[in-house]
Design an enzyme around this catalytic site. Structure first.
Site, mmCIF file in Angstrom:
data_model
loop_
_atom_site.group_PDB
_atom_site.id
_atom_site.type_symbol
_atom_site.label_atom_id
_atom_site.label_comp_id
_atom_site.label_asym_id
_atom_site.label_seq_id
_atom_site.Cartn_x
_atom_site.Cartn_y
_atom_site.Cartn_z
ATOM 1 N N THR A 11 40.748 75.495 24.213
ATOM 2 C CA THR A 11 39.576 74.804 23.648
ATOM 3 C C THR A 11 38.401 75.758 23.419
ATOM 4 O O THR A 11 37.818 75.809 22.338
ATOM 5 C CB THR A 11 39.143 73.678 24.616
ATOM 6 O OG1 THR A 11 40.282 72.863 24.881
ATOM 7 C CG2 THR A 11 38.031 72.837 24.043
ATOM 8 N N ILE A 12 38.035 76.501 24.430
ATOM 9 C CA ILE A 12 36.856 77.358 24.346
ATOM 10 C C ILE A 12 37.206 78.698 23.670
ATOM 11 O O ILE A 12 36.475 79.176 22.799
ATOM 12 C CB ILE A 12 36.264 77.592 25.761
ATOM 13 C CG1 ILE A 12 35.817 76.238 26.375
ATOM 14 C CG2 ILE A 12 35.110 78.579 25.733
ATOM 15 C CD1 ILE A 12 34.717 75.506 25.634
ATOM 16 N N GLY A 110 33.751 77.093 34.369
ATOM 17 C CA GLY A 110 34.694 76.622 35.384
ATOM 18 C C GLY A 110 34.771 77.554 36.575
ATOM 19 O O GLY A 110 35.371 77.220 37.599
ATOM 20 N N SER A 139 28.470 75.930 32.301
ATOM 21 C CA SER A 139 29.283 74.886 31.655
ATOM 22 C C SER A 139 28.493 74.163 30.563
ATOM 23 O O SER A 139 27.287 74.336 30.414
ATOM 24 C CB SER A 139 29.723 73.870 32.708
ATOM 25 O OG SER A 139 28.595 73.087 33.071
ATOM 26 N N CYS A 140 29.199 73.297 29.859
ATOM 27 C CA CYS A 140 28.570 72.530 28.777
ATOM 28 C C CYS A 140 27.440 71.636 29.306
ATOM 29 O O CYS A 140 26.346 71.592 28.735
ATOM 30 C CB CYS A 140 29.620 71.700 28.056
ATOM 31 S SG CYS A 140 30.741 70.826 29.172
ATOM 32 N N HIS A 194 26.124 69.555 39.182
ATOM 33 C CA HIS A 194 25.406 70.022 37.993
ATOM 34 C C HIS A 194 23.972 70.478 38.293
ATOM 35 O O HIS A 194 23.507 71.465 37.723
ATOM 36 C CB HIS A 194 25.412 68.925 36.920
ATOM 37 C CG HIS A 194 26.795 68.439 36.606
ATOM 38 N ND1 HIS A 194 27.383 67.374 37.259
ATOM 39 C CD2 HIS A 194 27.729 68.921 35.756
ATOM 40 C CE1 HIS A 194 28.614 67.192 36.799
ATOM 41 N NE2 HIS A 194 28.849 68.124 35.895
ATOM 42 N N HIS A 220 29.809 64.242 26.253
ATOM 43 C CA HIS A 220 29.114 63.747 27.447
ATOM 44 C C HIS A 220 27.814 63.072 26.988
ATOM 45 O O HIS A 220 27.281 63.401 25.925
ATOM 46 C CB HIS A 220 28.697 64.896 28.372
ATOM 47 C CG HIS A 220 29.807 65.791 28.820
ATOM 48 N ND1 HIS A 220 30.867 65.357 29.571
ATOM 49 C CD2 HIS A 220 29.989 67.126 28.660
ATOM 50 C CE1 HIS A 220 31.665 66.386 29.855
ATOM 51 N NE2 HIS A 220 31.160 67.467 29.307
ATOM 52 N N GLN A 301 31.183 68.686 24.510
ATOM 53 C CA GLN A 301 31.678 69.600 25.549
ATOM 54 C C GLN A 301 32.488 70.760 25.004
ATOM 55 O O GLN A 301 32.462 71.863 25.556
ATOM 56 C CB GLN A 301 32.498 68.811 26.582
ATOM 57 C CG GLN A 301 33.930 68.453 26.173
ATOM 58 C CD GLN A 301 34.012 67.254 25.231
ATOM 59 O OE1 GLN A 301 33.010 66.634 24.929
ATOM 60 N NE2 GLN A 301 35.215 66.929 24.780
HETATM 61 P P1 NAD Z 1 41.975 75.132 28.067
HETATM 62 O O1 NAD Z 1 42.962 74.648 29.041
HETATM 63 O O2 NAD Z 1 41.729 74.362 26.814
HETATM 64 O O3 NAD Z 1 42.355 76.609 27.608
HETATM 65 C C1 NAD Z 1 42.731 77.605 28.533
HETATM 66 C C2 NAD Z 1 43.781 78.493 27.869
HETATM 67 O O4 NAD Z 1 44.102 79.562 28.746
HETATM 68 C C3 NAD Z 1 45.072 77.741 27.567
HETATM 69 O O5 NAD Z 1 45.501 78.103 26.271
HETATM 70 C C4 NAD Z 1 46.037 78.263 28.657
HETATM 71 O O6 NAD Z 1 47.383 78.271 28.207
HETATM 72 C C5 NAD Z 1 45.535 79.673 28.832
HETATM 73 N N1 NAD Z 1 45.873 80.301 30.103
HETATM 74 C C6 NAD Z 1 46.284 79.753 31.249
HETATM 75 N N2 NAD Z 1 46.470 80.699 32.190
HETATM 76 C C7 NAD Z 1 46.171 81.876 31.618
HETATM 77 C C8 NAD Z 1 46.177 83.238 32.071
HETATM 78 N N3 NAD Z 1 46.515 83.565 33.296
HETATM 79 N N4 NAD Z 1 45.804 84.204 31.194
HETATM 80 C C9 NAD Z 1 45.430 83.901 29.924
HETATM 81 N N5 NAD Z 1 45.406 82.631 29.445
HETATM 82 C C10 NAD Z 1 45.774 81.640 30.282
HETATM 83 O O7 NAD Z 1 40.641 75.355 28.874
HETATM 84 P P2 NAD Z 1 39.171 75.382 28.271
HETATM 85 O O8 NAD Z 1 38.682 73.986 28.170
HETATM 86 O O9 NAD Z 1 39.125 76.251 27.076
HETATM 87 O O10 NAD Z 1 38.377 76.029 29.488
HETATM 88 C C11 NAD Z 1 38.220 77.418 29.640
HETATM 89 C C12 NAD Z 1 36.998 77.677 30.495
HETATM 90 O O11 NAD Z 1 35.858 77.164 29.813
HETATM 91 C C13 NAD Z 1 37.017 77.012 31.875
HETATM 92 O O12 NAD Z 1 36.295 77.805 32.770
HETATM 93 C C14 NAD Z 1 36.240 75.723 31.606
HETATM 94 O O13 NAD Z 1 35.683 75.188 32.787
HETATM 95 C C15 NAD Z 1 35.183 76.233 30.655
HETATM 96 N N6 NAD Z 1 34.563 75.206 29.812
HETATM 97 C C16 NAD Z 1 35.306 74.197 29.276
HETATM 98 C C17 NAD Z 1 34.682 73.229 28.512
HETATM 99 C C18 NAD Z 1 35.439 72.070 27.933
HETATM 100 O O14 NAD Z 1 34.873 71.016 27.829
HETATM 101 N N7 NAD Z 1 36.691 72.222 27.541
HETATM 102 C C19 NAD Z 1 33.317 73.302 28.252
HETATM 103 C C20 NAD Z 1 32.594 74.382 28.752
HETATM 104 C C21 NAD Z 1 33.232 75.322 29.547
#
Ligand code: NAD
Length: 337
Positions: A11-12, A110, A139-140, A194, A220, A301
């Site tokens: 996602t990010i 995270g 975070s968001c 938060h 959110h 988010q």
């Molecule tokens: P996600 O699950 O969508 O993406 C994570 C990616 O990393 C996946 O493609 C997964 O396959 C991959 N992955 C897993 N283990 C791995 C490894 N060892 N090495 C490399 N890649 C690996 O997660 P996300 O939502 O993108 O979240 C990523 C970070 O951003 C987290 O810290 C999260 O808390 C933070 N975040 C998320 C959001 C949200 O709403 N999605 C918002 C802000 C911050």
């Protein structure tokens, strides 16, 4: 050109890759993935060099017919800085790898503050990130809170912030998490994390937060109540917030009555992946009652933290000393504001 590697293309990660690609002073040298899924195929279609995040899994990509350029170690060797976008907690585990590769690293919300010792929001503390080796972009929800608290504190002096965060259960692409039919205090015991997280960026703010998880994936919604040293007029509050490009006023009078309609607006604006990078504050909700300020804001988010990551790259690699100039450059390249 600063060379940026992205570890974790979910996602990010995929959004940060595209935002970096849009800038003229940095480039994406590669993205690392664990699995050869559709996102891996699309990363290559978008022109990114793909690397195996887990070296032992190189064969999985070959068997799936997906060309990888090398392993994560090769990618880190090509880059000036890596953005760790792996799932919660994984960034801390990856840190020794980045230290060994002698590469600067950005971690996401995270992770705990300690992973970098510096939690970042472009508007609040850009200068503190200049030249740093490790930074955590909050975070968001924390980003959304910092974006409004900082300018209001500067303008009127905040005595205390009380906020209730109505959180989306999970992201639209996820089928594993819930709730799907419940409203869940998260956590039940107060406060939620938060408020303390805002304090990693703005330690002087008296803030307490409560959070509730609900059955939606879109955004959110925050309800804010702020008490100031002196009581501001509603128009003065609006004037302060309106100046910020990463804050967008929305109005029920325009039919923007819910997070669903805000996301529809993002679609109609032709935003990539319908991303709404700005805090969306309902202008009609801004009110001062009994000397206290109240308003609602919606936070997308999946996309809110993306411009902040670009600014963090610029600060850490000494590309730009001025927060304002960096934010302006990021915004213009992304089509924000
Ligand atoms: P996600 O699950 O969508 O993406 C994570 C990616 O990393 C996946 O493609 C997964 O396959 C991959 N992955 C897993 N283990 C791995 C490894 N060892 N090495 C490399 N890649 C690996 O997660 P996300 O939502 O993108 O979240 C990523 C970070 O951003 C987290 O810290 C999260 O808390 C933070 N975040 C998320 C959001 C949200 O709403 N999605 C918002 C802000 C911050």
């Amino acid at each position: 050109m600063i060379k940026v590697a992205i570890n974790g293309y979910g996602t990010i990660g995929k959004r940060i890759a595209d935002a970096v690609k849009a800038q003229d002073d940095m480039e994406v040298v590669g993205v690392a993935k664990t699995r050869p899924n559709f996102e891996a195929k699309l990363a290559i279609e978008r022109g990114y060099d793909l690397y195996a995040a887990i070296p032992e899994k190189c064969d999985d990509f070959e068997m799936a017919g997906i060309d990888i350029v090398g392993t994560i170690y090769d990618m880190l060797g090509e880059a000036d800085i890596v953005v760790d976008c792996t799932p919660e907690g994984m960034g801390a585990k990856n840190k020794p790898m980045y230290e060994e590769a002698e590469i600067k690293a950005i971690f996401e919300g995270g992770e705990k503050h300690d992973v970098a010792g510096f939690s970042f929001n472009a508007e609040c503390n850009y200068a503190g990130a200049i030249g740093r080796d490790f930074v955590r972009v909050v975070s968001c929800n924390t980003t959304g809170l910092c974006r409004v608290i900082h300018p209001l504190n500067e303008a009127f002096g905040i005595k205390k912030v009380r906020a209730v965060l109505v959180r989306r259960a999970t992201d639209p692409g996820d089928v594993k998490k819930g709730p799907i039919n419940a409203i869940m205090p998260d956590p039940v015991k107060l406060p939620s994390h938060h408020g303390p997280d805002v304090n990693t960026v703005l330690p002087e703010i008296d803030i307490t937060t409560m959070a509730i998880k609900v059955s939606t994936t879109l955004m959110h919604l925050h309800t804010l109540n702020i008490v100031f040293d002196s009581i501001p007029a509603v128009d003065d509050v609006k004037a302060v917030l309106q100046k910020r490009p990463r804050i967008r006023f929305v109005s029920a009078a325009d039919g923007l009555t819910s997070t669903a309609s805000i996301i529809e607006m993002g679609r109609d604006m032709g935003r990539p992946r319908y991303d709404v990078w700005e805090n969306c504050i309902w202008e009609d909700s801004i009110d001062v009652e009994g000397g206290e300020l109240y308003f609602f804001q919606a936070i997308h988010q999946e996309s809110t933290v993306i411009p902040e990551n670009v600014d963090a790259i610029r600060a850490m690699t000494n590309l730009e000393k001025s927060a304002e100039k960096s934010m302006q450059k990021t915004n213009t390249a992304m089509g924000l504001g």
